[in-house]
Design a protein around this motif. Structure first.
Motif, PDB file in Angstrom:
ATOM      1  N   VAL A 214      -7.906   2.060  -3.039  1.00 16.53           N
ATOM      2  CA  VAL A 214      -8.735   1.364  -2.067  1.00 16.53           C
ATOM      3  C   VAL A 214      -9.003   2.302  -0.902  1.00 16.53           C
ATOM      4  CG1 VAL A 214      -7.870  -0.923  -2.686  1.00 16.53           C
ATOM      5  CG2 VAL A 214      -6.746   0.356  -0.869  1.00 16.53           C
TER       6      VAL A 214
ATOM      7  N   ALA B 202      -4.925  -6.291   3.495  1.00 13.28           N
ATOM      8  CA  ALA B 202      -3.785  -5.517   2.983  1.00 13.28           C
ATOM      9  C   ALA B 202      -2.473  -6.247   3.239  1.00 13.28           C
ATOM     10  CB  ALA B 202      -3.752  -4.152   3.645  1.00 13.28           C
TER      11      ALA B 202
ATOM     12  N   ARG C  17     -10.700  -6.780   1.251  1.00 17.19           N
ATOM     13  CA  ARG C  17      -9.499  -7.564   1.005  1.00 17.19           C
ATOM     14  C   ARG C  17      -8.499  -7.259   2.121  1.00 17.19           C
ATOM     15  NH1 ARG C  17     -11.677  -9.999  -2.959  1.00 17.19           N
ATOM     16  NH2 ARG C  17     -11.706  -9.165  -5.052  1.00 17.19           N
TER      17      ARG C  17
ATOM     18  N   ARG D 145      -3.169   3.444  -2.433  1.00 14.59           N
ATOM     19  CA  ARG D 145      -3.018   2.691  -3.674  1.00 14.59           C
ATOM     20  C   ARG D 145      -2.521   1.295  -3.327  1.00 14.59           C
ATOM     21  NH1 ARG D 145      -3.538   3.302  -8.546  1.00 14.59           N
ATOM     22  NH2 ARG D 145      -3.732   5.541  -8.423  1.00 14.59           N
ATOM     23  N   GLN D 146      -3.285   0.283  -3.745  1.00 15.25           N
ATOM     24  CA  GLN D 146      -2.846  -1.102  -3.597  1.00 15.25           C
ATOM     25  C   GLN D 146      -1.907  -1.374  -4.763  1.00 15.25           C
ATOM     26  OE1 GLN D 146      -5.974  -4.027  -3.625  1.00 15.25           O
ATOM     27  NE2 GLN D 146      -4.562  -5.690  -3.190  1.00 15.25           N
ATOM     28  N   GLU D 147      -0.631  -1.411  -4.451  1.00 21.45           N
ATOM     29  CA  GLU D 147       0.376  -1.496  -5.499  1.00 21.45           C
ATOM     30  C   GLU D 147       0.316  -2.799  -6.289  1.00 21.45           C
ATOM     31  OE1 GLU D 147       4.080   1.081  -4.133  1.00 21.45           O
ATOM     32  OE2 GLU D 147       3.522  -0.437  -2.636  1.00 21.45           O
ATOM     33  N   SER D 148      -0.015  -3.897  -5.643  1.00 24.84           N
ATOM     34  CA  SER D 148      -0.028  -5.191  -6.335  1.00 24.84           C
ATOM     35  C   SER D 148      -1.058  -5.240  -7.461  1.00 24.84           C
ATOM     36  CB  SER D 148      -0.274  -6.335  -5.345  1.00 24.84           C
ATOM     37  OG  SER D 148      -1.544  -6.182  -4.726  1.00 24.84           O
TER      38      SER D 148
ATOM     39  N   MET E 120       0.852  -1.169   0.000  1.00 23.90           N
ATOM     40  CA  MET E 120       0.000   0.000   0.000  1.00 23.90           C
ATOM     41  C   MET E 120       0.899   1.233   0.000  1.00 23.90           C
ATOM     42  SD  MET E 120      -3.023  -1.325   0.140  1.00 23.90           S
ATOM     43  CE  MET E 120      -4.384  -0.739   1.053  1.00 23.90           C
TER      44      MET E 120
END
Length: 71
Positions: free
Chosen positions: A27, A70, A68, A19-22, A1
Motif C-alpha cells: 500500500v 491503517a 483504507r 506492507r499491509q500485513e492483514s 503495517m
C-alpha cells in the motif's frame, strides 16, 4: 503495517510504501508534515482532505485508488 520505505517526497508530504500485513499487500501511505499554524493552511488542508475523500471512479477502475484506514 510493516516494511516501510519512503518512495516520494514533496513540499509538505512523504509517500511511503508499506506492507499491509492483514491482507499481505503493498500500500502507499501519504503522510502530511505541515504544521497548519495559520487559518489559511488549515483551510487548505481541509479542502485537500475533502477532495481526497471523494471516490473518483467506479470500484475496480484501474485509476481509482481505494483508501483504507491503517488502524
Amino acid at each position: 503495517m510493516a516494511d516501510w520505505r519512503a518512495i516520494a517526497r514533496g513540499g509538505f508530504a512523504i509517500v511511503w510504501e508499506a506492507r499491509q500485513e492483514s491482507l499481505n499487500r503493498l500500500v502507499a501511505v501519504k503522510v502530511d508534515e505541515r504544521k497548519l499554524d495559520s487559518e489559511a493552511e488549515q483551510r487548505r488542508f481541509l479542502r485537500e482532505a475533502g477532495a481526497a475523500g471523494q471516490d473518483v471512479g467506479p470500484p475496480g477502475h484501474r485509476h481509482c485508488a481505494r483508501r483504507r484506514s491503517a488502524w
